[in-house]
Design a protein around this motif. Structure first.
Motif, PDB file in Angstrom:
ATOM      1  N   TRP A  60      -5.576   1.907   4.518  1.00  0.00           N
ATOM      2  CA  TRP A  60      -4.919   2.009   6.034  1.00  0.00           C
ATOM      3  C   TRP A  60      -3.306   1.803   6.094  1.00  0.00           C
ATOM      4  CZ3 TRP A  60      -8.418   0.513  10.590  1.00  0.00           C
ATOM      5  CH2 TRP A  60      -9.526   1.259  10.479  1.00  0.00           C
ATOM      6  N   VAL A  61      -2.971   0.716   5.389  1.00  0.00           N
ATOM      7  CA  VAL A  61      -1.443   0.554   5.542  1.00  0.00           C
ATOM      8  C   VAL A  61      -0.544   1.348   4.747  1.00  0.00           C
ATOM      9  CG1 VAL A  61       0.403  -1.392   4.957  1.00  0.00           C
ATOM     10  CG2 VAL A  61      -1.755  -2.030   6.200  1.00  0.00           C
ATOM     11  N   PHE A  80       0.143   4.628   6.540  1.00  0.00           N
ATOM     12  CA  PHE A  80       1.198   4.572   7.417  1.00  0.00           C
ATOM     13  C   PHE A  80       2.542   5.629   7.106  1.00  0.00           C
ATOM     14  CE2 PHE A  80       0.067   0.038   8.866  1.00  0.00           C
ATOM     15  CZ  PHE A  80      -1.008   0.434   9.395  1.00  0.00           C
ATOM     16  N   TRP A 103       6.259   4.466  12.632  1.00  0.00           N
ATOM     17  CA  TRP A 103       6.321   3.190  13.000  1.00  0.00           C
ATOM     18  C   TRP A 103       5.259   3.037  14.212  1.00  0.00           C
ATOM     19  CZ3 TRP A 103       7.099   2.229  18.240  1.00  0.00           C
ATOM     20  CH2 TRP A 103       7.499   3.281  18.963  1.00  0.00           C
ATOM     21  N   CYS A 133       1.986   2.104  12.673  1.00  0.00           N
ATOM     22  CA  CYS A 133       1.883   0.863  11.929  1.00  0.00           C
ATOM     23  C   CYS A 133       1.874  -0.342  13.101  1.00  0.00           C
ATOM     24  CB  CYS A 133       3.145   0.610  11.291  1.00  0.00           C
ATOM     25  SG  CYS A 133       3.759  -1.044  11.012  1.00  0.00           S
ATOM     26  N   ASP A 134       2.536  -0.211  14.033  1.00  0.00           N
ATOM     27  CA  ASP A 134       2.676  -1.402  15.226  1.00  0.00           C
ATOM     28  C   ASP A 134       1.398  -1.405  15.818  1.00  0.00           C
ATOM     29  OD1 ASP A 134       5.175  -1.125  14.171  1.00  0.00           O
ATOM     30  OD2 ASP A 134       6.106  -1.008  16.219  1.00  0.00           O
ATOM     31  N   CYS A 146      -1.469  -2.908  13.670  1.00  0.00           N
ATOM     32  CA  CYS A 146      -1.075  -4.474  13.616  1.00  0.00           C
ATOM     33  C   CYS A 146      -1.990  -5.290  14.667  1.00  0.00           C
ATOM     34  CB  CYS A 146       0.122  -4.691  13.326  1.00  0.00           C
ATOM     35  SG  CYS A 146       0.923  -4.323  11.776  1.00  0.00           S
ATOM     36  N   TYR A 167       2.870  -7.829   1.399  1.00  0.00           N
ATOM     37  CA  TYR A 167       3.684  -6.595   1.799  1.00  0.00           C
ATOM     38  C   TYR A 167       5.209  -6.802   2.139  1.00  0.00           C
ATOM     39  CZ  TYR A 167      -1.070  -4.565   2.926  1.00  0.00           C
ATOM     40  OH  TYR A 167      -2.224  -3.958   2.849  1.00  0.00           O
ATOM     41  N   TYR A 212       7.165   1.712   5.360  1.00  0.00           N
ATOM     42  CA  TYR A 212       5.875   1.347   6.414  1.00  0.00           C
ATOM     43  C   TYR A 212       5.089   0.207   5.956  1.00  0.00           C
ATOM     44  CZ  TYR A 212       7.899   5.121   9.021  1.00  0.00           C
ATOM     45  OH  TYR A 212       8.607   6.017   9.748  1.00  0.00           O
ATOM     46  N   VAL A 213       5.002   0.152   4.716  1.00  0.00           N
ATOM     47  CA  VAL A 213       4.233  -1.018   4.295  1.00  0.00           C
ATOM     48  C   VAL A 213       4.998  -2.434   4.468  1.00  0.00           C
ATOM     49  CG1 VAL A 213       3.048  -2.145   2.225  1.00  0.00           C
ATOM     50  CG2 VAL A 213       3.027   0.484   2.488  1.00  0.00           C
ATOM     51  N   ARG A 227       7.449  -2.886   6.682  1.00  0.00           N
ATOM     52  CA  ARG A 227       7.308  -3.065   8.093  1.00  0.00           C
ATOM     53  C   ARG A 227       6.228  -3.934   8.549  1.00  0.00           C
ATOM     54  NH1 ARG A 227       9.668  -1.280  12.795  1.00  0.00           N
ATOM     55  NH2 ARG A 227       8.294  -1.042  14.541  1.00  0.00           N
ATOM     56  N   THR A 228       4.892  -3.348   7.869  1.00  0.00           N
ATOM     57  CA  THR A 228       3.688  -4.192   8.297  1.00  0.00           C
ATOM     58  C   THR A 228       3.873  -5.607   8.312  1.00  0.00           C
ATOM     59  OG1 THR A 228       2.487  -2.101   7.812  1.00  0.00           O
ATOM     60  CG2 THR A 228       1.304  -4.251   7.991  1.00  0.00           C
TER      61      THR A 228
END
Length: 237
Positions: A89-90, A93, A96, A99-100, A103, A119, A126-127, A129-130
């Protein structure tokens, strides 16, 4: 009435879609190449029609439709999210908001902290960012965790503050601010981290630091922390 078939969910999403809304989404930096144009409150309404349904969540993700992937984690069961599914899933992404929103659920997975460490150095925007969104989400939602649980993330925040990619630096900043707002002790420690970050030879680091310092030193934040400390004290006593 519950809906439990992918086609019915997509039909429900399309019924509340606003094609012109995709332009506004783009203005917020959201990838709309596979979006229907559904506002978040309406995505949540559709999620209520399905209820928790992990199998349906998996099927919705496979559609690759933006809003279906926003919805899927909302109805997924954190206890059934495997390491492989988490990574899959991640890795998918591409925005954003995807992703958000994910989470919120991913942060409840037992091994989420391990994923933060994994990560935090990933080259994919985006990974990476996760990792920091997970920190921020945990800081907001994990009421039972003690200060030490969040202190472990300060070295990661400080080390990665050089990253000037927009959606990474904003997440790092968010994590630092949210952790700092959990308690007076964490506020002071977050400020110490922010002042060290400010000295880094990086435009991104200076932005992260200045923005965090501005919020964490504000009277509003100090009052907020004091208020919640009193509320917690009154609840216990």
């Amino acid at each position: 009435m519950r809906i439990a078939i992918v086609s019915e969910v997509i039909t429900a999403l399309k019924a509340v879609a606003e094609p012109n809304f995709t332009q506004k989404m783009e203005g917020f930096g959201i990838n709309t190449s596979k979006a229907l144009g559904v506002r978040m409150p309406n995505v949540r309404k559709v999620a209520k029609l399905t209820g928790k349904n992990h199998v349906l969540a998996l099927e919705l993700w496979k559609t690759e439709i933006h809003e279906a992937r926003i919805l899927a984690p909302q109805i997924a069961d954190p206890k059934q999210i495997t390491n492989e599914l988490f990574d899959a899933w991640v890795g998918d992404f591409d925005s954003w908001d995807m992703c958000d929103n994910a989470c919120d659920t991913l942060g409840e997975v037992p091994f989420a902290v391990d994923k933060i460490y994994e990560y935090a150095t990933d080259e994919r925007e985006y990974v990476k960012r996760t990792a920091f969104v997970l920190m921020a989400r945990m800081a907001v939602h994990n009421k039972k965790a003690d200060d030490a649980f969040f202190e472990q993330f300060f070295p990661l925040i400080e080390r990665e503050a050089y990253d000037d990619r927009n959606f990474v630096k904003k997440a790092i900043n968010w994590a630092l601010r949210q952790i700092g707002k959990r308690s007076e002790d964490l506020r002071k420690k977050a400020l110490e981290v922010a002042y060290r970050i400010e000295k880094q030879d990086s435009k991104a680091a200076r932005w992260i630091a200045k923005d965090a310092i501005r919020e964490l030193e504000s009277e509003k934040t100090i009052a907020y922390i004091a208020k919640h400390k009193k509320m917690n004290h009154d609840r216990i006593s």
